[in-house]
Design a protein around this motif. Structure first.
Motif, PDB file in Angstrom:
ATOM      1  N   UNK A 114       8.229 -43.966  78.312  1.00 19.76           N
ATOM      2  CA  UNK A 114       9.624 -43.630  78.609  1.00 19.76           C
ATOM      3  C   UNK A 114      10.413 -43.398  77.339  1.00 19.76           C
ATOM      4  N   UNK A 115       9.918 -43.924  76.213  1.00 18.78           N
ATOM      5  CA  UNK A 115      10.534 -43.673  74.911  1.00 18.78           C
ATOM      6  C   UNK A 115       9.753 -42.608  74.140  1.00 18.78           C
ATOM      7  N   UNK A 116       8.930 -41.831  74.853  1.00 16.47           N
ATOM      8  CA  UNK A 116       8.138 -40.749  74.260  1.00 16.47           C
ATOM      9  C   UNK A 116       7.137 -41.238  73.230  1.00 16.47           C
ATOM     10  N   UNK A 117       6.647 -42.468  73.390  1.00 13.71           N
ATOM     11  CA  UNK A 117       5.637 -43.011  72.493  1.00 13.71           C
ATOM     12  C   UNK A 117       4.283 -43.031  73.190  1.00 13.71           C
ATOM     13  N   UNK A 118       3.242 -42.672  72.445  1.00 16.63           N
ATOM     14  CA  UNK A 118       1.878 -42.869  72.902  1.00 16.63           C
ATOM     15  C   UNK A 118       1.342 -44.147  72.268  1.00 16.63           C
ATOM     16  N   UNK A 119       0.506 -44.845  73.006  1.00 18.96           N
ATOM     17  CA  UNK A 119      -0.127 -46.034  72.445  1.00 18.96           C
ATOM     18  C   UNK A 119      -1.202 -45.576  71.455  1.00 18.96           C
ATOM     19  N   UNK A 120      -1.103 -46.020  70.218  1.00 20.04           N
ATOM     20  CA  UNK A 120      -2.003 -45.539  69.175  1.00 20.04           C
ATOM     21  C   UNK A 120      -2.427 -46.691  68.266  1.00 20.04           C
ATOM     22  N   UNK A 121      -3.388 -46.418  67.415  1.00 19.76           N
ATOM     23  CA  UNK A 121      -3.803 -47.363  66.396  1.00 19.76           C
ATOM     24  C   UNK A 121      -4.671 -48.484  66.936  1.00 19.76           C
ATOM     25  N   UNK A 122      -5.035 -49.400  66.022  1.00 17.74           N
ATOM     26  CA  UNK A 122      -5.932 -50.500  66.370  1.00 17.74           C
ATOM     27  C   UNK A 122      -5.297 -51.412  67.419  1.00 17.74           C
ATOM     28  N   UNK A 123      -4.017 -51.754  67.233  1.00 21.40           N
ATOM     29  CA  UNK A 123      -3.351 -52.631  68.200  1.00 21.40           C
ATOM     30  C   UNK A 123      -3.259 -51.955  69.565  1.00 21.40           C
ATOM     31  N   UNK A 124      -2.919 -50.673  69.545  1.00 20.63           N
ATOM     32  CA  UNK A 124      -2.820 -49.946  70.807  1.00 20.63           C
ATOM     33  C   UNK A 124      -4.151 -49.875  71.533  1.00 20.63           C
ATOM     34  N   UNK A 125      -5.238 -49.664  70.774  1.00 21.41           N
ATOM     35  CA  UNK A 125      -6.560 -49.602  71.383  1.00 21.41           C
ATOM     36  C   UNK A 125      -6.915 -50.913  72.064  1.00 21.41           C
ATOM     37  N   UNK A 159      -1.058 -48.925  89.749  1.00 21.34           N
ATOM     38  CA  UNK A 159      -0.141 -48.926  88.616  1.00 21.34           C
ATOM     39  C   UNK A 159      -0.910 -48.903  87.301  1.00 21.34           C
ATOM     40  N   UNK A 160      -2.027 -49.641  87.238  1.00 21.36           N
ATOM     41  CA  UNK A 160      -2.838 -49.650  86.025  1.00 21.36           C
ATOM     42  C   UNK A 160      -3.421 -48.281  85.716  1.00 21.36           C
ATOM     43  N   UNK A 161      -3.918 -47.597  86.755  1.00 19.58           N
ATOM     44  CA  UNK A 161      -4.459 -46.244  86.559  1.00 19.58           C
ATOM     45  C   UNK A 161      -3.352 -45.291  86.116  1.00 19.58           C
ATOM     46  N   UNK A 162      -2.171 -45.398  86.717  1.00 19.44           N
ATOM     47  CA  UNK A 162      -1.043 -44.553  86.329  1.00 19.44           C
ATOM     48  C   UNK A 162      -0.672 -44.770  84.867  1.00 19.44           C
ATOM     49  N   UNK A 163      -0.638 -46.037  84.420  1.00 15.67           N
ATOM     50  CA  UNK A 163      -0.268 -46.336  83.032  1.00 15.67           C
ATOM     51  C   UNK A 163      -1.255 -45.717  82.043  1.00 15.67           C
ATOM     52  N   UNK A 164      -2.544 -45.814  82.345  1.00 21.30           N
ATOM     53  CA  UNK A 164      -3.536 -45.199  81.470  1.00 21.30           C
ATOM     54  C   UNK A 164      -3.393 -43.681  81.472  1.00 21.30           C
ATOM     55  N   UNK A 165      -3.136 -43.120  82.640  1.00 24.20           N
ATOM     56  CA  UNK A 165      -3.043 -41.670  82.772  1.00 24.20           C
ATOM     57  C   UNK A 165      -1.891 -41.093  81.957  1.00 24.20           C
ATOM     58  N   UNK A 166      -0.698 -41.694  82.029  1.00 22.29           N
ATOM     59  CA  UNK A 166       0.445 -41.118  81.310  1.00 22.29           C
ATOM     60  C   UNK A 166       0.261 -41.229  79.803  1.00 22.29           C
ATOM     61  N   UNK A 167      -0.650 -42.112  79.357  1.00 18.61           N
ATOM     62  CA  UNK A 167      -0.975 -42.213  77.938  1.00 18.61           C
ATOM     63  C   UNK A 167      -2.176 -41.346  77.574  1.00 18.61           C
ATOM     64  N   UNK A 168      -2.574 -40.476  78.524  1.00 15.74           N
ATOM     65  CA  UNK A 168      -3.688 -39.545  78.314  1.00 15.74           C
ATOM     66  C   UNK A 168      -5.000 -40.276  78.027  1.00 15.74           C
ATOM     67  N   UNK A 169      -5.158 -41.442  78.655  1.00 15.47           N
ATOM     68  CA  UNK A 169      -6.405 -42.201  78.557  1.00 15.47           C
ATOM     69  C   UNK A 169      -7.208 -41.977  79.839  1.00 15.47           C
ATOM     70  N   UNK A 170      -8.398 -41.490  79.690  1.00 14.30           N
ATOM     71  CA  UNK A 170      -9.212 -41.187  80.857  1.00 14.30           C
ATOM     72  C   UNK A 170      -9.682 -42.472  81.536  1.00 14.30           C
ATOM     73  N   UNK A 171      -9.747 -42.413  82.849  1.00 14.41           N
ATOM     74  CA  UNK A 171     -10.186 -43.548  83.653  1.00 14.41           C
ATOM     75  C   UNK A 171     -11.515 -43.172  84.283  1.00 14.41           C
ATOM     76  N   UNK A 172     -12.504 -44.058  84.165  1.00 10.60           N
ATOM     77  CA  UNK A 172     -13.851 -43.753  84.647  1.00 10.60           C
ATOM     78  C   UNK A 172     -13.844 -43.460  86.143  1.00 10.60           C
TER      79      UNK A 172
END
Length: 431
Positions: A114-125, A159-172
């Motif tokens: 919502x703040x236009x941030x993607x989760x990145x880096x070691x902490x984000x991973x 909700x968990x799948x949605x959160x991963x999706x908006x961060x462009x993280x693929x879900x198996x």
């Protein structure tokens, strides 16, 4: 009532012209009043009060609170990142009294988008890995035969799948497949159709489809979206709500993303909007989570818009509401009957409280008078009962709140305000 009359007119005129789920503009003053109810939450920066849903709702709305939003997001980051990362290293971290649930972590990730941030880096991973572990645990609980159920709920799973999706993280595929199977075989719900659970699943699928994720499951995803949308439309009440007043905003979020068209869809959404407007004028929507789901709808936004949020869109600055002090009057005392009939030793007692007291106040007074004990637990939606008269809600059980004899309350113990002479039953039920 002037606004309600205007929307009733729109329902008749626009309903014949609209075949998609469009929400007419709402008086900005009404939106501002709704947003002002969130202002006290923006000043509550302690861990037990931080609520990422509040931040998401404001960022997707047409109103803002300026620098308070930045301070609130900063507090969320400090709490969620530090606590989650420390808990990953130590199960007994004294600074993290309760590891955030899958739902809390998912909402935190939505707040970042919502703040236009993607989760990145070691902490984000590591945060992403933790959410994926949550989903894997839920998948195992559901089982290969799909006869089990998530430890939490399919709402949190979606909700968990949605959160991963908006961060462009693929879900198996096998994680998505569990939610697809639940929709296809009507296993999202245990006892009755849950509009908000279906809507959350639909939002997750819509995000996957728009992001072109899981191509091997694309047809099933498309059909699942249609299924939940059709069931939500069938769940519309004569008053216009989808399920009830508090599940309607999330239902509208899904229907607003719908590729479906037709006069039935357009009329249903306009009818829901009229019902919501009437409920707002009657004082509904005091709960922060419910408000945060409604504000985006009034700004023609949904959680799916977090795929590519517009963080530069102009928003109206909220100012604290100006109130006039009422004349001092002697407080009126009312009597509320509290009863617990589902135990071997039933409890029934008239409890005197001040008019305007919440159900939680009634419980506290009953405990103070003696003969009644209870325990509660905090959640993002407010406190809920975990034990009554020493009886804890077990697995697949919960303490239901009812207006006697059999009308379920639509609000929790902190939000519902009983009337004089009302009887409230606490009933242990299975699901």
């Amino acid at each position: 009532m002037r606004h309600l009359g205007a929307f009733l007119f729109l329902l008749g005129v626009l309903g014949a012209l609209t075949d998609i789920c469009e929400i007419p503009e709402v008086d900005i003053q009404l939106v501002e009043k709704l947003g002002q109810r969130l202002l006290p939450w923006m000043d509550r920066l302690s861990r037990e009060h931080l609520n990422p849903s509040v931040y998401v709702g404001l960022r997707l709305s047409s109103v803002q609170v300026g620098t308070k939003e930045k301070l609130y997001l900063r507090s969320l980051k400090l709490d969620y990142q530090q606590c989650l990362l420390r808990s990953a290293l130590s199960e007994n971290d004294s600074d993290c009294q309760a590891k955030p649930s899958m739902g809390r972590l998912s909402l935190y990730l939505l707040a970042l988008r919502a703040n236009c941030e993607f989760i990145r880096g070691h902490k984000g991973d590591r945060l992403i890995s933790q959410l994926k572990r949550f989903l894997e645990d839920e998948k195992r609980a559901i089982g290969h035969s799909h006869k089990g159920h998530p430890h939490t709920s399919y709402y949190q799973y979606g909700l968990g799948i949605l959160a991963l999706c908006v961060h462009q993280k693929r879900v198996h595929n096998n994680l998505v497949g569990k939610l697809l199977y639940a929709v296809e075989h009507d296993r999202l719900h245990q006892s009755h159709f849950s509009v908000d659970t279906a809507a959350m699943a639909g939002l997750a699928f819509t995000c996957l489809k728009r992001s072109n994720f899981n191509p091997d499951q694309r047809h099933r995803i498309t059909m699942a979206i249609r299924t939940v949308q059709e069931k939500i439309l069938k769940a519309q009440t004569p008053e216009g709500y989808f399920g009830n007043v508090y599940s309607t905003p999330l239902a509208l979020q899904l229907l607003m993303t719908s590729p479906m068209s037709g006069a039935e869809l357009g009329t249903a959404c306009l009818k829901a909007k009229v019902a919501l407007l009437a409920s707002l004028q009657d004082g509904a929507f005091q709960n922060a989570v419910m408000i945060s789901q409604l504000l985006p709808v009034l700004n023609h936004k949904t959680y799916v818009d977090l795929i590519s949020p517009d963080c530069l869109a102009p928003r109206v600055m909220l100012e604290p509401a100006t109130t006039t002090l009422p004349q001092i009057q002697d407080p009126e005392t009312i009597n509320v009957t509290l009863q617990v009939l589902s135990l071997l030793q039933p409890y029934r007692q008239a409890i005197p409280v001040l008019a305007g007291s919440s159900l939680e106040d009634v419980l506290k007074k009953a405990h103070m008078l003696g003969g009644f004990i209870y325990e509660k637990q905090a959640s993002l939606s407010g406190p809920y009962l975990t034990s009554v008269m020493g009886k804890e809600a077990g697995k697949r059980e919960f303490w239901q709140l009812l207006q006697a004899p059999n009308t379920p309350l639509q609000q929790g113990i902190a939000d519902y305000r009983p009337k004089d002479g009302e009887a409230i039953e606490l009933r242990l039920v299975s699901w």
